[in-house]
Design a protein around this motif. Structure first.
Motif, mmCIF file in Angstrom:
data_model
loop_
_atom_site.group_PDB
_atom_site.id
_atom_site.type_symbol
_atom_site.label_atom_id
_atom_site.label_comp_id
_atom_site.label_asym_id
_atom_site.label_seq_id
_atom_site.Cartn_x
_atom_site.Cartn_y
_atom_site.Cartn_z
ATOM 1 N N MET A 199 -4.390 15.114 -9.398
ATOM 2 C CA MET A 199 -4.493 15.308 -8.062
ATOM 3 C C MET A 199 -5.305 16.669 -7.756
ATOM 4 O O MET A 199 -6.029 16.569 -7.060
ATOM 5 N N PHE A 208 2.518 3.261 -2.161
ATOM 6 C CA PHE A 208 2.492 3.973 -3.382
ATOM 7 C C PHE A 208 1.013 4.514 -3.385
ATOM 8 O O PHE A 208 0.700 5.026 -4.406
ATOM 9 N N ASP A 209 -0.021 3.860 -2.504
ATOM 10 C CA ASP A 209 -1.543 4.322 -2.520
ATOM 11 C C ASP A 209 -1.592 5.725 -2.221
ATOM 12 O O ASP A 209 -1.054 6.327 -1.202
ATOM 13 N N PRO A 210 -2.503 6.540 -3.056
ATOM 14 C CA PRO A 210 -2.902 7.859 -2.539
ATOM 15 C C PRO A 210 -3.278 7.905 -1.282
ATOM 16 O O PRO A 210 -4.200 7.064 -0.723
ATOM 17 N N SER A 236 2.775 8.388 -3.744
ATOM 18 C CA SER A 236 1.760 8.374 -4.804
ATOM 19 C C SER A 236 2.262 9.074 -6.155
ATOM 20 O O SER A 236 2.189 8.631 -7.172
ATOM 21 N N TYR A 241 5.609 7.952 -7.740
ATOM 22 C CA TYR A 241 5.189 7.004 -8.701
ATOM 23 C C TYR A 241 4.692 7.206 -9.866
ATOM 24 O O TYR A 241 5.211 6.875 -10.938
ATOM 25 N N GLY A 242 3.854 8.252 -9.912
ATOM 26 C CA GLY A 242 3.081 8.597 -11.261
ATOM 27 C C GLY A 242 4.158 9.369 -12.098
ATOM 28 O O GLY A 242 4.282 9.324 -13.327
ATOM 29 N N GLU A 251 0.550 13.120 -12.787
ATOM 30 C CA GLU A 251 -0.107 12.546 -11.351
ATOM 31 C C GLU A 251 -0.420 13.666 -10.610
ATOM 32 O O GLU A 251 -1.669 13.916 -10.089
ATOM 33 N N THR A 269 -0.243 6.946 4.815
ATOM 34 C CA THR A 269 0.985 7.480 5.568
ATOM 35 C C THR A 269 0.864 6.591 6.703
ATOM 36 O O THR A 269 -0.163 6.279 7.531
ATOM 37 N N LYS A 295 0.745 -1.255 -0.118
ATOM 38 C CA LYS A 295 0.132 0.072 0.069
ATOM 39 C C LYS A 295 0.847 1.493 -0.150
ATOM 40 O O LYS A 295 0.321 2.315 0.288
ATOM 41 N N LEU A 297 0.471 11.677 0.013
ATOM 42 C CA LEU A 297 0.416 11.863 -1.273
ATOM 43 C C LEU A 297 1.764 11.783 -1.897
ATOM 44 O O LEU A 297 1.930 11.886 -3.183
#
Length: 678
Positions: A671, A585-587, A603, A606-607, A667, A590, A583, A600
């Motif tokens: 966002m 790199f999930d938005p 995430s 990663y983008g 990304e 933390t 988890k 953020l």
């Protein structure tokens, strides 16, 4: 409950009940249709297999069919038929013995016109045919009539079953002078069939099973011999000492045409020669002790095929359980499909019911509203005062409604602005911290007279304010996706800037940052400012992870491998929990305390890396700490440079906390757009 809802519910129940009642019908129809289809397939397959078995049997018979025809015109046989001298008979005996050994025939012998055997291949055995008269045999009578005889029976002398083929001997085409006979045993064919997995049997003209793959079925009565014919058939010893018991048919009949039959056979035991001798002594009662039903009958599907030349019939028996299992499967599938259709219809009816309820509720609300309006109008017409009060109240209500709507719109705008402000605050937090640190340091350097260093700090402040300007520029462009220009970039530049910024802002704390880069590291395809954001975010997280260690240390390695450039950032902190790796790199994910970050940073990193055609991954080190590896594809150009290695320790205090925010990249735009869009 509403009338329409009650009616729709009753209809749904009726449909469901009807479909449930029709379920057995569907299963029955499916099984019957599948049964008919499978029966046709099994019958066709059985006929094809029987054709192969028939070819196999005819081949075994024709293997020696030429011998009597050929020998009937042999000079030695013709001389023996004319003169019948002992010397000629002895010579023919030896000749037939050698011929039988070479051809594989069971017996070869010559019979005179009265049926007496004059010469035979078994002349030198205890069961010699020489001198025996077989004029009563049908194959001799067929040869006497000028035909090629075919006959299956047990041997009178040898008591071994075999197939007899005869041909008339006519010297000079004149009068019948004898018959040439070849006996071929079909035991090899029987054994070969017995080793197979299929149930096949052959019956002769009397309906007796003479060849079969099941030894316990051999020489059993298939069609039922009449009590009048049985004594003559038994006395002829055509079937040896076998009692010719009927086939143990429990249910059903044998097919008499090209169709398929269904019958059940009880299990039987194989009769041994010793048991046959006991039967001859004690009669049917002993035979009854030999063969007894063991258990329930087994059902078979039977396909038949005629053998016109011999007057025989061939049957193939297939285990009916194969058909039954197939029918059960088809019934199950048909029932499942019926249930699926039933469920689908029920869901559709439920949706229709819900829709009708909504329509009826809407109509009821409208009628109720009209009724209330009429009542209110009647009340208003009763008195002008009440009419005026009602009009005033209506106006006040409309004003309040408009005010509430305006407040809701304003609240929506404020909520969007709040979400956007959280993202912007996340983005400009570190630049503001860095500006403050650079400004403080510049004042100190000016006080010391170090104008060069102060100018450099002020230049960095200018760069950071420009960066903040780019961040705030998203307020104008959040509704569209900006196009970023990627170009060949040397990773050492943004990496060193990120390390310097981390040191200058004091975010590294007391961490010892070691930076190593290999020689001639290739350029990568990326955007420099976005790379700096990614490196700064991961370095900040590494500094936060190891700040509680006694000797905090961060290692940064830059190398080229397999046409890819790899950047590894490791720390000696406690590492990442295994349940958090997936988890990471999930938005909005933390592990930091509330207020220290929005979750953020990774995430967006990663983008950004994915937009450059690269990858980023995190893993725990074998010893201690975590390692983030960024892999980017090489550009066409190759940079020059020497291998460098630096090791510094920043004594500045840790003035910031939280996760770094990125301001560039696809990304980030998406966002910010999602946070601001109403």
């Amino acid at each position: 409950m509403l009338k329409t809802s009650i009616s729709a519910k009753r209809s749904a129940r009726l449909v469901l009940a009807g479909l449930l009642i029709l379920l057995p019908v569907t299963v029955w129809l499916t099984t019957e249709l599948w049964r008919e289809t499978r029966l046709v397939e099994i019958a066709e397959d059985g006929r094809n297999k029987l054709e192969l078995y028939r070819s196999n049997l005819q081949g075994a018979i024709k293997e020696h069919e030429y011998l009597p025809i050929t020998l009937a015109s042999d000079k030695r046989i013709l001389d023996l038929a004319l003169h019948s001298s002992p010397a000629d008979a002895a010579e023919v005996n030896v000749y037939l013995e050698e011929l039988a050994a070479d051809s594989g025939a069971s017996d070869i012998y010559f019979m005179a016109d009265d049926g007496t055997t004059i010469a035979a291949s078994n002349w030198n055995s205890d069961a010699s045919f020489v001198g025996r008269n077989f004029a009563f045999r049908p194959y001799f009578k067929q040869a006497e009539a000028g035909l090629t005889g075919h006959y299956f029976a047990f041997g009178i002398t040898s008591n071994v079953p075999g197939y007899y083929i005869s041909h008339p001997v006519r010297p000079n085409g004149a009068k019948f002078k004898g018959a040439m006979v070849v006996k071929t045993h079909l035991e090899t064919l029987v054994q070969r069939w017995a080793r197979g997995s299929e149930n096949v049997l052959v019956t002769d003209e009397n309906g007796i099973v003479i060849i079969t793959s099941r030894p316990e079925w051999r020489f059993r009565d298939l069609e039922g011999i009449s009590p009048e014919d049985r004594p003559a058939l038994m006395s002829s010893r055509k079937y040896g000492d076998y009692p010719l018991d009927p086939m143990p048919v429990e249910q059903g009949e044998w097919p008499h045409d090209a169709g398929i039959g269904i019958l059940s056979l009880a299990p039987t035991e194989t009769v041994t020669p010793e048991e046959l001798i006991a039967f001859r002594i004690t009669g049917e009662e002993a035979a009854g002790d030999v063969e007894q039903s063991k258990s329930d009958a087994k059902p078979y599907l039977v396909v038949s095929s005629p053998l016109p030349k011999q007057g025989w019939k061939m049957y193939l028996l297939t285990d009916k359980s194969v058909l039954d299992q197939s029918i059960l499967t088809a019934g199950f599938i048909g029932g499942a499909v019926h249930i699926i259709i039933m469920g689908t219809l029920f869901v559709l009816l439920q949706r229709r019911r819900a829709m009708l309820e909504q329509i009826e509720i809407r109509d009821w609300s409208q009628r109720e509203l009209e009724r209330q309006v009429r009542l209110r109008t009647a009340d208003l017409m009763s008195t002008n005062l009440r009419l005026a009060e009602e009009i005033s109240e209506r106006r006040r209500t409309e004003d309040a409604l408009r005010t509430a709507q305006a407040e809701l719109v304003q609240a929506g705008k404020l909520a969007a602005l709040g979400q956007m402000s959280a993202g912007i605050a996340h983005e400009i937090n570190q630049p503001l911290t860095a500006i403050r640190s650079y400004a403080d340091n510049a004042l100190k350097f000016i006080a010391r007279g170090n104008d060069e260093t102060a100018s450099r700090n002020l230049g960095r402040i200018s760069e950071l304010t420009e960066r903040m300007g780019r961040i705030t520029n998203h307020l104008k462009t959040f509704a569209r996706r900006p196009k970023h220009d990627t170009h060949p970039v040397a990773l050492a530049g943004p990496l060193e800037k990120a390390i310097d910024l981390l040191r200058e802002t004091g975010r590294a704390g007391l961490a010892d940052i070691r930076y190593r880069t290999a020689q001639n590291v290739a350029l990568v395809t990326a955007e420099e400012n976005q790379l700096e954001q990614v490196f700064l975010n991961i370095l900040s997280n590494a500094a936060d992870a190891c700040r509680d260690e006694e000797f905090p240390q961060i290692d940064v390695t830059l190398e080229e491998k397999d046409n890819r450039v790899l950047v590894s950032i490791t720390d000696n902190g406690p590492g990442i929990l295994s349940e958090n790796l997936s988890k990471l790199f999930d938005p909005f994910f933390t592990t930091k305390p509330f207020g220290d970050g929005l979750g953020l940073g990774l995430s967006i990193c990663y983008g950004i890396i994915r937009s450059f055609g690269g990858t980023i991954r995190a893993e725990n080190r074998p010893t201690r700490g975590a390692c983030f590896t960024i892999e980017l594809r090489c550009a066409d150009q190759m940079p020059g440079g020497d291998t460098t290695s630096t090791s510094t320790s920043s004594p500045l205090p840790d003035t910031t906390s939280g996760q770094t925010a990125e301001t560039e990249g696809v990304e980030t735009d998406l966002m910010v757009h999602r946070m601001i869009a109403p």
